[in-house]
Design an enzyme around this catalytic site. Structure first.
Site, mmCIF file in Angstrom:
data_model
loop_
_atom_site.group_PDB
_atom_site.id
_atom_site.type_symbol
_atom_site.label_atom_id
_atom_site.label_comp_id
_atom_site.label_asym_id
_atom_site.label_seq_id
_atom_site.Cartn_x
_atom_site.Cartn_y
_atom_site.Cartn_z
ATOM 1 N N GLY A 10 19.257 37.426 26.071
ATOM 2 C CA GLY A 10 20.129 37.973 27.431
ATOM 3 C C GLY A 10 21.039 39.060 27.037
ATOM 4 O O GLY A 10 21.416 39.503 25.877
ATOM 5 N N VAL A 12 24.534 39.235 27.487
ATOM 6 C CA VAL A 12 25.673 38.957 26.389
ATOM 7 C C VAL A 12 25.178 38.687 25.184
ATOM 8 O O VAL A 12 25.784 38.999 24.473
ATOM 9 C CB VAL A 12 26.418 37.517 27.256
ATOM 10 C CG1 VAL A 12 27.606 37.398 26.412
ATOM 11 C CG2 VAL A 12 27.126 38.327 28.420
ATOM 12 N N ARG A 101 34.714 24.984 30.458
ATOM 13 C CA ARG A 101 36.027 25.643 30.396
ATOM 14 C C ARG A 101 37.168 24.893 30.637
ATOM 15 O O ARG A 101 38.198 24.804 29.974
ATOM 16 C CB ARG A 101 36.024 26.967 31.151
ATOM 17 C CG ARG A 101 36.257 28.023 30.543
ATOM 18 C CD ARG A 101 36.192 29.371 31.364
ATOM 19 N NE ARG A 101 35.029 30.082 31.127
ATOM 20 C CZ ARG A 101 34.536 31.109 31.973
ATOM 21 N NH1 ARG A 101 35.029 31.108 33.108
ATOM 22 N NH2 ARG A 101 33.570 31.595 31.792
ATOM 23 N N CYS A 134 35.370 36.622 32.785
ATOM 24 C CA CYS A 134 35.893 38.196 32.155
ATOM 25 C C CYS A 134 36.868 38.798 32.747
ATOM 26 O O CYS A 134 37.661 39.469 32.146
ATOM 27 C CB CYS A 134 34.364 38.774 32.497
ATOM 28 S SG CYS A 134 33.649 38.488 34.110
ATOM 29 N N GLN A 161 34.978 44.877 40.384
ATOM 30 C CA GLN A 161 34.239 44.106 39.181
ATOM 31 C C GLN A 161 33.033 44.714 39.148
ATOM 32 O O GLN A 161 32.244 44.907 40.141
ATOM 33 C CB GLN A 161 34.286 42.584 39.253
ATOM 34 C CG GLN A 161 35.553 42.048 39.286
ATOM 35 C CD GLN A 161 35.484 40.440 39.240
ATOM 36 O OE1 GLN A 161 36.409 39.906 40.111
ATOM 37 N NE2 GLN A 161 34.637 39.781 38.699
ATOM 38 N N GLU A 240 35.824 32.943 41.840
ATOM 39 C CA GLU A 240 36.200 33.790 40.989
ATOM 40 C C GLU A 240 37.729 33.896 41.342
ATOM 41 O O GLU A 240 38.556 34.177 40.241
ATOM 42 C CB GLU A 240 35.592 35.083 41.207
ATOM 43 C CG GLU A 240 35.848 36.387 40.237
ATOM 44 C CD GLU A 240 35.106 36.089 39.145
ATOM 45 O OE1 GLU A 240 34.325 35.075 38.812
ATOM 46 O OE2 GLU A 240 35.279 36.928 38.231
ATOM 47 N N LYS A 243 39.637 31.025 39.557
ATOM 48 C CA LYS A 243 39.512 30.934 38.336
ATOM 49 C C LYS A 243 40.908 31.535 37.608
ATOM 50 O O LYS A 243 41.353 31.373 36.544
ATOM 51 C CB LYS A 243 38.429 31.682 37.748
ATOM 52 C CG LYS A 243 37.303 30.662 37.746
ATOM 53 C CD LYS A 243 35.997 31.803 37.172
ATOM 54 C CE LYS A 243 34.582 30.658 37.341
ATOM 55 N NZ LYS A 243 33.450 31.626 36.960
HETATM 56 N N1 HSE Z 1 32.042 35.883 37.303
HETATM 57 C C1 HSE Z 1 32.251 37.332 36.575
HETATM 58 C C2 HSE Z 1 31.789 38.403 37.651
HETATM 59 C C3 HSE Z 1 31.527 37.374 35.308
HETATM 60 O O1 HSE Z 1 31.130 37.995 38.473
HETATM 61 O O2 HSE Z 1 31.886 39.526 37.411
HETATM 62 C C4 HSE Z 1 31.625 36.350 34.431
HETATM 63 O O3 HSE Z 1 32.808 36.148 33.857
#
Ligand code: HSE
Length: 370
Positions: A10, A12, A101, A134, A161, A240, A243
């Site tokens: 994949g 990553v 995590r 990330c 992002q 997100e 987190k």
């Molecule tokens: N959740 C992040 C994103 C990527 O959607 O940009 C993974 O860490």
């Protein structure tokens, strides 16, 4: 050290393999490549003893590993990790997925920021080491110096992002959207009297049409943005966004009863693989700007402080400038109008390097060098 590698094909995973080759990591381990679908086929040649792919769901084969490093995703982790641990396996599990995590047994890994937390976890016998989200990892890399000096009261992070965070297919769809839009107006653009208003009307109409490719992104990303990332937690916040504070505090080993507040809005934009973030930082006291810049620059060897000028910000502080490099850029640093403790910053980092693969690769290196 036998290292089982899962999910290496994949996005990553392939960046991880590339980085391991660049850094000579394969010479230090005996890698064993696993596959969920192609067991028995030939594995990538990295000088290892096992030259075929093993079955990634074979608990006995996995249990023969000293370390399993996986970029296969959360579903695989949920299926395999508990069963492997229940079978008595006490090797090290290094994972890019978020599933484990926040568990007590897990440590979030970002060694330039939390090597002390990682070392304490290893001494305490912990075995699960999980890469951070990330956006959180990139913010922590950029802000490491201020975290280290205990100067942060709170942070508001407004994110920009990249498509890569939503996966390889989202990146491809973003480019497909770009091509689709360009195709609709290519003839108009070629004419000397192209009208921006008419081009825009055609693009907007295309974005609203049923044929516009949005299967992966869920909405137009090229020429637009999407102000929601990941699940809806039901209290007005996306997963997100949740987190940011949860992972940041766990990463630095902060007392959960006195969390450092990190909050903001997470937005998907049409960048390919660099996440950017506009930060409002409330410091615990008034620190001169020059001192802030030098503390940030001393955070780690990858952070690059960009001078807060037009001439430096435009060429050096963008996804286009940072993409594919290990640098985490931070700039637009200034004291804000709210008061001398309030500082603005803008930071950019590669989502696939420090945001995903690199912390995993370095955790493996820490285990090798122990
Ligand atoms: N959740 C992040 C994103 C990527 O959607 O940009 C993974 O860490």
């Amino acid at each position: 050290m036998k290292v089982g590698i899962v999910g290496w094909r994949g996005m990553v995973g392939s960046v991880l393999l590339q980085r391991m080759q660049q850094e000579g990591d394969f010479a230090l381990i005996d890698p064993v490549f696993f596959s969920t679908s192609q067991a028995g086929q030939t594995a990538p040649a990295m000088g290892q003893t096992t030259t075929t792919l093993l079955d990634a769901t074979d608990l006995t084969a996995l249990a023969a590993m000293d370390v399993v490093i996986t970029c296969q995703g959360g579903g695989y982790t949920n299926d395999i990790h508990p069963a492997l641990r229940d079978s008595g396996w006490d090797g090290y599990w290094i994972d890019a997925a978020s599933s484990l995590r926040m568990q007590d047994a897990s440590t979030i890994i970002l060694d330039p920021v939390n090597r002390d937390v990682i070392d304490r976890a290893l001494s305490g016998g912990k075995r699960d080491f999980i890469g951070g989200n990330c956006t959180v990892s990139l913010m922590m890399m950029a802000m490491a110096g201020l975290f280290r000096e205990g100067l942060i009261d709170w942070i508001s992070a407004m994110t920009y992002q990249a498509a890569s965070g939503a996966g390889a297919r989202a990146m491809l769809e973003l480019v497909e959207q770009m091509g689709h839009l360009h195709g609709i107006v290519a003839d108009s653009l070629a004419s000397a009297d192209a009208s921006a208003i008419e081009v825009d009307a055609a693009l907007t109409s295309a974005m609203h049409s049923a044929g516009f490719p949005v299967q992966e992104c869920g909405a137009p990303l090229a020429g637009s943005l999407i102000p929601w990332i990941d699940a809806d937690l039901g209290q007005g916040q996306s997963r997100e966004e949740w987190k940011a504070q949860a992972e940041c505090n766990k990463m630095i080993g902060r007392d959960p009863s006195q969390p450092l507040v990190v909050d903001g809005i997470c937005v998907r934009v049409g960048a390919m693989r660099c996440h950017s973030q506009a930060l409002t930082v409330k410091l615990v006291r008034d620190v001169p700007l020059a001192e802030i810049e030098s503390i940030l620059a001393s955070g780690n060897e990858w952070v690059k402080v960009v001078g807060n000028s037009r001439d430096e910000s435009i060429p050096f502080l963008s996804p286009a400038a940072v993409s594919g490099t290990p640098s985490v850029a931070i700039g637009r640093l200034r004291k804000m109008g709210m008061g001398p403790e309030y500082v603005s910053a803008f930071t950019v980092g590669d989502q696939l390097l420090w945001g995903a693969a690199e912390p995993l690769r370095r955790m493996l290196r820490i285990l090798i060098e122990r």
